[in-house]
Motif scaffolding. Structure first.
Motif, PDB file in Angstrom:
ATOM      1  N   THR A 182       0.598  -1.006  -0.394  1.00  0.00           N
ATOM      2  CA  THR A 182       0.335   0.290   0.279  1.00  0.00           C
ATOM      3  C   THR A 182       0.945   1.323  -0.194  1.00  0.00           C
ATOM      4  O   THR A 182       2.114   0.994   0.161  1.00  0.00           O
ATOM      5  N   ALA A 183      -0.008   2.679  -0.780  1.00  0.00           N
ATOM      6  CA  ALA A 183       1.351   3.111  -0.418  1.00  0.00           C
ATOM      7  C   ALA A 183       1.815   4.264   1.086  1.00  0.00           C
ATOM      8  O   ALA A 183       2.684   4.161   1.250  1.00  0.00           O
ATOM      9  N   ASP A 184       1.764   3.682   1.638  1.00  0.00           N
ATOM     10  CA  ASP A 184       1.992   3.547   3.472  1.00  0.00           C
ATOM     11  C   ASP A 184       3.105   2.775   3.987  1.00  0.00           C
ATOM     12  O   ASP A 184       3.275   2.703   5.063  1.00  0.00           O
ATOM     13  N   GLY A 185       3.240   1.941   2.895  1.00  0.00           N
ATOM     14  CA  GLY A 185       4.441   1.117   3.201  1.00  0.00           C
ATOM     15  C   GLY A 185       4.101  -1.218   3.989  1.00  0.00           C
ATOM     16  O   GLY A 185       4.552  -1.228   4.957  1.00  0.00           O
ATOM     17  N   VAL A 186       2.645  -0.710   3.967  1.00  0.00           N
ATOM     18  CA  VAL A 186       2.095  -1.767   4.310  1.00  0.00           C
ATOM     19  C   VAL A 186       2.086  -3.094   3.196  1.00  0.00           C
ATOM     20  O   VAL A 186       2.023  -2.711   1.730  1.00  0.00           O
ATOM     21  N   VAL A 187       2.378  -4.281   3.710  1.00  0.00           N
ATOM     22  CA  VAL A 187       2.486  -5.827   2.840  1.00  0.00           C
ATOM     23  C   VAL A 187       1.155  -5.933   2.334  1.00  0.00           C
ATOM     24  O   VAL A 187       1.465  -6.713   3.680  1.00  0.00           O
ATOM     25  N   ARG A 188       0.836  -5.641   2.321  1.00  0.00           N
ATOM     26  CA  ARG A 188      -1.135  -6.636   2.052  1.00  0.00           C
ATOM     27  C   ARG A 188      -1.052  -7.940   1.981  1.00  0.00           C
ATOM     28  O   ARG A 188      -2.123  -8.174   2.834  1.00  0.00           O
ATOM     29  N   LEU A 189      -0.349  -7.968   1.193  1.00  0.00           N
ATOM     30  CA  LEU A 189      -0.157  -9.829   0.089  1.00  0.00           C
ATOM     31  C   LEU A 189       0.699  -9.773  -0.448  1.00  0.00           C
ATOM     32  O   LEU A 189       1.083  -9.273  -1.152  1.00  0.00           O
ATOM     33  N   ALA A 203      -9.442 -12.373 -16.089  1.00  0.00           N
ATOM     34  CA  ALA A 203      -8.801 -12.021 -14.875  1.00  0.00           C
ATOM     35  C   ALA A 203      -7.465 -11.355 -14.885  1.00  0.00           C
ATOM     36  O   ALA A 203      -6.888 -11.398 -14.249  1.00  0.00           O
ATOM     37  N   GLY A 204      -6.908 -12.292 -16.380  1.00  0.00           N
ATOM     38  CA  GLY A 204      -5.244 -12.263 -16.581  1.00  0.00           C
ATOM     39  C   GLY A 204      -5.188 -10.963 -16.996  1.00  0.00           C
ATOM     40  O   GLY A 204      -4.193  -9.898 -16.342  1.00  0.00           O
ATOM     41  N   VAL A 205      -6.397  -9.526 -17.663  1.00  0.00           N
ATOM     42  CA  VAL A 205      -5.724  -8.284 -18.128  1.00  0.00           C
ATOM     43  C   VAL A 205      -5.863  -7.701 -16.545  1.00  0.00           C
ATOM     44  O   VAL A 205      -5.241  -6.474 -16.035  1.00  0.00           O
ATOM     45  N   ILE A 206      -6.741  -7.983 -15.383  1.00  0.00           N
ATOM     46  CA  ILE A 206      -6.895  -7.074 -14.289  1.00  0.00           C
ATOM     47  C   ILE A 206      -5.750  -7.622 -13.279  1.00  0.00           C
ATOM     48  O   ILE A 206      -5.222  -6.832 -12.724  1.00  0.00           O
ATOM     49  N   ASN A 207      -5.549  -9.024 -12.690  1.00  0.00           N
ATOM     50  CA  ASN A 207      -3.725  -9.357 -12.428  1.00  0.00           C
ATOM     51  C   ASN A 207      -3.128  -8.073 -12.633  1.00  0.00           C
ATOM     52  O   ASN A 207      -1.890  -8.022 -12.223  1.00  0.00           O
ATOM     53  N   LEU A 208      -2.787  -7.624 -14.240  1.00  0.00           N
ATOM     54  CA  LEU A 208      -2.047  -7.031 -15.230  1.00  0.00           C
ATOM     55  C   LEU A 208      -1.951  -5.714 -14.735  1.00  0.00           C
ATOM     56  O   LEU A 208      -1.053  -4.798 -14.953  1.00  0.00           O
ATOM     57  N   LEU A 209      -2.716  -5.198 -14.671  1.00  0.00           N
ATOM     58  CA  LEU A 209      -3.441  -3.517 -15.068  1.00  0.00           C
ATOM     59  C   LEU A 209      -4.047  -3.401 -13.789  1.00  0.00           C
ATOM     60  O   LEU A 209      -4.272  -1.901 -13.418  1.00  0.00           O
ATOM     61  N   ARG A 221     -11.905 -15.799  -8.504  1.00  0.00           N
ATOM     62  CA  ARG A 221     -11.278 -17.320  -8.246  1.00  0.00           C
ATOM     63  C   ARG A 221      -9.570 -17.044  -8.984  1.00  0.00           C
ATOM     64  O   ARG A 221      -8.264 -17.666  -8.433  1.00  0.00           O
ATOM     65  N   ARG A 222      -9.001 -16.289  -9.970  1.00  0.00           N
ATOM     66  CA  ARG A 222      -8.284 -15.690  -9.917  1.00  0.00           C
ATOM     67  C   ARG A 222      -7.495 -14.765 -10.295  1.00  0.00           C
ATOM     68  O   ARG A 222      -5.757 -14.611 -10.489  1.00  0.00           O
ATOM     69  N   VAL A 223      -8.070 -13.572  -9.535  1.00  0.00           N
ATOM     70  CA  VAL A 223      -7.180 -12.148  -9.703  1.00  0.00           C
ATOM     71  C   VAL A 223      -7.079 -11.825  -7.975  1.00  0.00           C
ATOM     72  O   VAL A 223      -7.530 -12.211  -7.379  1.00  0.00           O
ATOM     73  N   LEU A 224      -5.924 -11.911  -8.083  1.00  0.00           N
ATOM     74  CA  LEU A 224      -5.227 -12.136  -6.504  1.00  0.00           C
ATOM     75  C   LEU A 224      -5.510 -10.670  -5.851  1.00  0.00           C
ATOM     76  O   LEU A 224      -5.323 -11.387  -4.705  1.00  0.00           O
TER      77      LEU A 224
END
Lengths: 425, 425
Positions: free
Chosen positions: A170-177, B327-333, B361-364
């Motif tokens: 995140t913008a404040d440096g927290v590793v979300r995942l 899902a690929g598009v969203i993971n990417l962009l 199911r597929r977007v992180l």
């Protein structure tokens, strides 16, 4: 922070504000001209190219030399009469950026100076998956202390620190995942920010592929560059640079190339999806199919160099999966360059040809719009180098802030203009 | 074209240039304020919101009214004393844009006025695959003549024409490749530009998904919008809007979503690749698997409405393939919105849920970064409407050019300030 506060228009205060802004602007202008000049320019040449008066240029240059951002160098021999003037160059002993990287199987730290030279570089190989975040960050803190001591030994002043993480930040440096580290909602500034070096000069946390892409952009990508930087590690991330700017996405989560599906009902992934690119072209997937599970990537490079058929087949298959994902990226975004970073950098000789074959086969415009696939200019360490470079870049873009940073706690970090050289961390 | 030519700085000519630029700027400023105001503002309100003097605003408004860009409307009843002033609104009888679309199985034309109202709309269903480009463009020319006559009948003046094409278009209007039409290197301006309407008011050619995405952006996407507009036809194109701007790619070839691989070794595609999305979710693929090959999409909509199991299964499978690509598009962009356009618009009720399931199911980042999947606001005609809207938008952004367009050939297109109403095409 050193910016003057707003003042009403039309008053003496407003005039002062405008003059301060003008000085800030001109300091940055002079630095930019020196940084991009083909050879060290003289003050007279700077006046000619910037359009400022020679007197103004001299005042600004003096300030930048005192603040250790510029240095005078011997003139390049030139034809023509007269004694050549001293040239100006970015100062190698100026403010350094500390770049750090946490990845799944290593930690890295480096110091980069304003000329782009690497003044310190340390890597610690360790599998961080079983290590709790607080312990991993304690190891990072040791790297910071070590780098700080090294900066002091070389009489370099630290301008700031940036940390690269293989995950969503995140913008404040927290590793979300960070799925491959197993991190979720790790507040890095809270856990690490008390380190005296960071307390004094600040910490920026960002995604490793983003920082690596920024490093690559500055290391010499043509302008305005549009490329995808692919960071191959245990996970696969991407930094997307469009028309010279990093594209972070609507909410900051762009670049998760590792989770682009390449075989929709294929291998299950840690993320919960199926058939993610990472399962076919991530470092562990390649090593496993090369019969080298658990080995360092250097062993795979050696095997490929002696044309080991199992290793070569594993690389070709991984590159095929990469090529499918990359062809999708190019069809979608029309990037003209694919940069192979992380462990892909030393493997680029074997990975690039099958990727290029998939591009030729699958990209609609491939016949007339060539795409370059190449290793990262900064090699496998682009993230830590890019992180350090980001710190230096900020100083060079906003030199006035650096020149006016007050002496903190008796240490003279960031103190320009007559400050004593640092005396040990 | 109406811009003054450059003049040396510091002369009387330079002063004139600056005044002309200032006028251009202020005309556009006033129009923008009227266009975005929640209700028709008065001249006094415009002066307050723009910071211009009331006298300047009145001069500019008079000019814009004479040029038929603004109109005075009855005041909205307000609380407070005094007679309310007349409000100002974009003129419905102002310059109209002619939007055209060539697609694989239809041609479309529409006229859009400055308020965004559609003043004319014509669609001709025809399979253009067996038709040579010159003949297809001759049919387009008929649509232009028809629209021009309709504009004359309604006393509307045409500001320009934009043509949407399902393919890759160069900056000078050549269709480099439209795989589903079978077009390659078709010089549309050369074949069509002699039409009297285009010769007089100009022609812009662009990719249909790009124009549709721009239409969608103006039709009310939140600002700064980051979305992918998916145009489902025989082919599948995409317009990518990042932070409120259309992203065209490094060389202008972005958005080829239809050729993103979803089953790497799957069905062969016209493009030469394999397993392209188009082969699973293109209009013909869906109709075929619904047992409706060769039927219009309306039949598929009817079948889905009566819950026909074969039709519903076909839509679910197509949506699954779309979901993998998306899902690929969203993971990417990291786009936050997916807009379903073209034939997907009337099918969105059935397509959106399986697409959303694939995203979950597929977007992180799906768990905490919701993505909206919805039908295009402009429905299935977004490309032609977007094309017409682009013309109108250009006039509204550069009103001075419109106001100074000379009378051409005795016709009074683009003639503002006292021009007679048009008398027939």
């Amino acid at each position: 922070m050193a910016r003057p506060s707003p003042a009403p228009v039309g008053t003496a205060a407003a005039t002062a504000v405008r003059q301060a802004s003008l000085r800030e602007h001109n300091l940055a202008l002079v630095l930019r001209h020196v940084a991009t000049a083909p050879r060290p320019p003289s003050r007279a040449e700077l006046a000619a190219t910037t359009g400022l008066t020679r007197a103004t240029v001299s005042t600004l240059v003096d300030e930048l030399i005192t603040g250790r951002l510029l240095t005078e160098v011997d003139p390049t021999p030139r034809s023509g009469a007269g004694r050549p003037a001293l040239g100006l160059a970015l100062a190698g002993d100026g403010p350094v950026g500390l770049g750090l990287e946490i990845n799944v199987d290593y930690l890295a730290a480096c110091l980069v100076d304003p000329t782009g030279a690497v003044r310190h570089h340390a890597v610690r190989r360790i599998d961080l998956r079983p290590v709790p975040p607080a312990e991993a960050l304690a190891m990072v803190a040791e790297l910071i202390t070590e780098a700080d001591a090294e900066a002091a030994r070389q009489d370099l002043r630290l301008a700031g620190t940036a940390l690269a993480v293989p995950g969503l930040v995140t913008a404040d440096g927290v590793v979300r995942l960070a799925p491959n580290l197993g991190w979720r909602d790790v507040d890095v500034p809270a856990l690490l920010g008390a380190h005296p070096v960071l307390a004094e000069t600040g910490l920026m946390v960002d995604n490793e592929a983003n920082l690596a892409a920024l490093g690559e952009l500055r290391a010499g990508a043509p302008d305005p560059a549009t490329f995808i930087y692919i960071s191959g590690e245990v996970g696969i991330g991407a930094g997307i640079v469009l028309h010279g700017s990093l594209f972070r996405g609507a909410r900051g989560w762009s670049g998760e190339l590792g989770h682009v599906p390449v075989h929709p009902e294929g291998r299950p992934c840690r993320c919960g999806g199926r058939g993610c690119l990472e399962q076919y072209a991530g470092q562990e997937a390649i090593l496993a199919s090369a019969g080298l599970a658990g080995s360092p990537v250097a062993r795979l490079v050696e095997a490929a160099e002696r044309a080991d058929p199992v290793a070569c087949q594993a690389l070709t298959e991984a590159a095929g999966a990469l090529g499918v994902a990359v062809a999708g990226v190019i069809n979608l975004l029309d990037v003209d360059t694919v940069v192979l970073g992380g462990v892909y950098a030393p493997l680029a000789r074997w990975l690039a040809p099958p990727i290029e074959a998939e591009i030729r086969r699958r990209v609609l415009t491939a016949a007339w719009s060539p795409v370059t696939v190449r290793a990262a200019l900064l090699g496998g360490d682009a993230a830590a180098l890019g992180a350090a470079g980001s710190v230096v870049r900020t100083v060079l873009e906003h030199p006035a802030r650096w020149l006016t940073t007050p002496v903190a706690g008796g240490r003279d970090r960031g103190r320009a203009g007559g400050g004593r050289p640092r005396s040990g961390g």
